[in-house]
Design an enzyme around this catalytic site. Structure first.
Site, PDB file in Angstrom:
ATOM      1  CE1 TYR A  56      -3.269   2.953   0.421  1.00 19.37           C
ATOM      2  CE2 TYR A  56      -1.875   3.590   2.261  1.00 19.37           C
ATOM      3  CZ  TYR A  56      -2.873   3.885   1.349  1.00 19.37           C
ATOM      4  OH  TYR A  56      -3.469   5.120   1.376  1.00 19.37           O
ATOM      5  CG  HIS A  86      -3.287  14.273  -1.059  1.00 15.68           C
ATOM      6  ND1 HIS A  86      -3.351  13.640  -2.276  1.00 15.68           N
ATOM      7  CD2 HIS A  86      -3.761  13.376  -0.143  1.00 15.68           C
ATOM      8  CE1 HIS A  86      -3.841  12.418  -2.097  1.00 15.68           C
ATOM      9  NE2 HIS A  86      -4.098  12.234  -0.828  1.00 15.68           N
ATOM     10  CG  ASN A 198      -0.146   8.673   5.537  1.00 17.58           C
ATOM     11  OD1 ASN A 198      -0.093   7.471   5.323  1.00 17.58           O
ATOM     12  ND2 ASN A 198      -1.146   9.403   5.091  1.00 17.58           N
ATOM     13  CE1 TYR A 280     -19.827  28.350  46.715  1.00 20.00           C
ATOM     14  CE2 TYR A 280     -20.635  27.288  44.719  1.00 20.00           C
ATOM     15  CZ  TYR A 280     -20.673  27.443  46.100  1.00 20.00           C
ATOM     16  OH  TYR A 280     -21.534  26.686  46.836  1.00 20.00           O
ATOM     17  NE  ARG A 283     -16.671  30.106  49.679  1.00 20.35           N
ATOM     18  CZ  ARG A 283     -17.899  29.597  49.839  1.00 20.35           C
ATOM     19  NH1 ARG A 283     -18.041  28.358  50.305  1.00 20.35           N
ATOM     20  NH2 ARG A 283     -18.967  30.290  49.532  1.00 20.35           N
ATOM     21  CG  PHE A 329      -2.694   7.543   9.195  1.00 18.05           C
ATOM     22  CD1 PHE A 329      -4.007   7.331   9.558  1.00 18.05           C
ATOM     23  CD2 PHE A 329      -2.142   6.727   8.213  1.00 18.05           C
ATOM     24  CE1 PHE A 329      -4.772   6.337   8.973  1.00 18.05           C
ATOM     25  CE2 PHE A 329      -2.907   5.739   7.607  1.00 18.05           C
ATOM     26  CZ  PHE A 329      -4.231   5.540   7.993  1.00 18.05           C
ATOM     27  CD  GLU A 413      -8.756   8.123   3.880  1.00 16.52           C
ATOM     28  OE1 GLU A 413      -9.120   9.301   4.060  1.00 16.52           O
ATOM     29  OE2 GLU A 413      -7.790   7.806   3.170  1.00 16.52           O
TER      30      GLU A 413
END
Length: 500
Positions: A56, A86, A198, A280, A283, A329, A413
């Site tokens: 792959y 990409h 990746n 608060y 405190r 990844f 994916e």
């Protein structure tokens, strides 16, 4: 003189990272890192020469195209196509400080010898880092699952002489900078484009940057809260260690001790109090600030692991003669941690704004809105509005990104982390917290003047004197926008040393 940091297999900590950044250190690959990279590449080259089966991302397509076999003569083109196709980020540009951390973390991850890249590829990334050649990267485009694909594609484009970089104050085409340094564009070998794209370096760089600021502002939140307590004429008892050792959360104990130390020998805290309890927001400072400290500590552990990891795919194990396709990844550990961090920072802002609100309310002998002649003067009425609006925005930003997912790559994916969105949100929350705390400091420093001639502790008086050099006391109405800006700048200029 610039000092050098050697990239090696030694553990990289956030404190070391801050030191590298603050001291403008250059990077060098250790001999160990060079050997790791070269041996892994040699193994992969031999494997490809003797192996015809699909592996792959090395001799196949990507994502849902993983079953498409690519011939050996097209493997370099495959990797170059990957980077170009990409690089489709959009939105705002990633801040240069974060881009530089991305470069460092990508170099670190590739140096372990499980990614199959050429040594010259990593050395060119080192050159980019050392010469402040910072690729133009965009905030939108990553699902935080196949790594930060789009941002890392933009990080990698300049290796090919493509894309844009910020260099010497200008945005220029990468090819111009390569010519200036007499560098040739790289020819990517098998797997290299995938190794570069990746990875979790976008999420990791944002997380490291925000964490470094978060540790600083967690400390500043305690200082500012102590000044507010003095301005409000608050009580010291809630910080007694006996309370906290019977509920011993680490952050709670640390905060209570710090508050006690900050207020030591204060005349204001020592004076007799007419009220029995504080609200608060005063405190419960140890409990609320402490919970955020514990969150920051947890997130630090997650990121320390991540920045010392191999996060590309597939991973190469030359000693075992294995190339394994997995999912290192995937950004889920970071996505959850970044969401948690955002919530913790939002809460520091939330309690800060409540203290600001109490200070302007005309209670405990303070004038309404902390100014003489209220009515004629509006004083600090509207900065609280501003803080409230920012706190509300932080609540919206603190909605978790990590519970979301969307299917991509034709269903290959099918679960993504959305960690990149968690990362960019965490930075916005951090920047908002700076402004909220700056507004509290404006109010707290104003309120404490109405306790004069009594003095606070030596440290607080010194801190206020330094602050007053940048932001004078408000005696009558003026444009407070500039005071907020100057207060933020003052806090940003404050230097603390991080502890391991």
């Amino acid at each position: 003189m610039k000092y050098s940091h050697y990239i090696s297999t030694e553990v990289l900590t956030l404190e070391t990272l801050q030191e590298i950044i603050a001291q403008h250190k250059t990077l060098s690959l250790s001999e160990e890192a060079k050997i790791n990279i070269e041996k892994c590449r040699e193994y992969l080259d031999k494997k490809m020469a003797s192996n015809e089966t699909p592996i792959y991302g090395i001799n196949t397509g990507f994502g849902s195209l993983c079953n498409v076999k690519i011939s050996n003569e097209n493997l370099s083109q495959l990797q170059e196509n990957l980077v170009k196709s990409h690089a489709c980020g959009t939105g705002e540009e990633v801040p240069s400080e974060i881009v530089k951390i991305m470069l460092l973390l990508k170099i670190q991850s590739l140096s372990y010898g499980h990614s199959g890249v050429q040594l010259q590829t990593v050395e060119r990334l080192v050159d980019f880092y050392n010469n402040d050649i910072l690729p133009v990267i965009y905030t939108q485009g990553s699902l935080g699952a196949s790594g930060d694909l789009a941002p890392l594609a933009h990080l990698s484009l300049p290796l090919l002489g493509e894309g844009e970089v910020n260099f010497e104050g200008k945005k220029v085409h990468a090819s111009e900078v390569l010519r200036q340094f007499k560098w040739q564009p790289l020819t990517l070998q098998s797997k290299e484009g995938l190794a570069l794209l990746n990875g979790t370096q976008f999420m990791s760089a944002y997380g490291c940057y925000v964490l470094i600021k978060a540790m600083k502002y967690s400390y500043l939140a305690d200082i500012i809260a102590a000044i507010s307590l003095e301005g409000f004429d608050g009580r010291i008892e809630p910080f007694n260690e006996l309370i906290h050792y019977v509920r011993p959360h680490k952050g709670q104990i640390v905060t209570a001790k710090r508050m006690s130390d900050l207020l030591e020998n204060s005349q204001i805290i020592a004076q007799t109090k007419e009220h029995v309890q504080d609200p608060y927001s005063f405190r419960c400072i140890p409990q609320v600030h402490g919970a955020s400290k514990d969150t920051i500590d947890y997130v630090k552990k997650v990121f320390k692991t991540e920045i010392n990891s191999v996060t590309d795919n597939p991973n190469i194990f030359k000693n075992e003669d294995l190339i394994i396709s997995g999912g290192n990844f995937h950004g889920q550990p970071l996505a959850l941690a970044l969401d948690f961090l955002g919530i913790a920072l939002a809460e520091l802002g939330s309690i800060s704004e409540r203290r600001t609100y109490q200070l302007i309310s005309g209670l405990r002998g303070l004038p309404a809105f902390l100014v003489d002649n209220p009515g004629l003067n509006s004083g600090f009425m509207i900065p609280q509005y501003t803080a409230a609006s920012i706190v509300s925005q932080n609540k919206q930003l603190a909605t978790p990104a990590s519970v979301d997912s969307i299917v991509s790559s034709n269903g290959q994916e099918d679960h993504v982390s959305m960690g990149a969105n968690a990362a960019t949100k965490s930075l916005r929350i951090m920047e908002n917290l700076e402004r909220i705390l700056a507004i509290e400091l404006m109010n707290a420093s104003q309120a404490i003047e109405f306790r004069r001639p009594l003095k606070s502790s030596a440290f607080i008086e010194m801190f206020l004197k330094s602050y007053r050099a940048d932001v004078p006391l408000v005696k009558e109405d003026r444009i407070l926008h500039y005071d907020i800006q100057n207060s933020v700048a003052f806090l940003n200029s404050f230097v603390i040393e991080l502890e391991e």
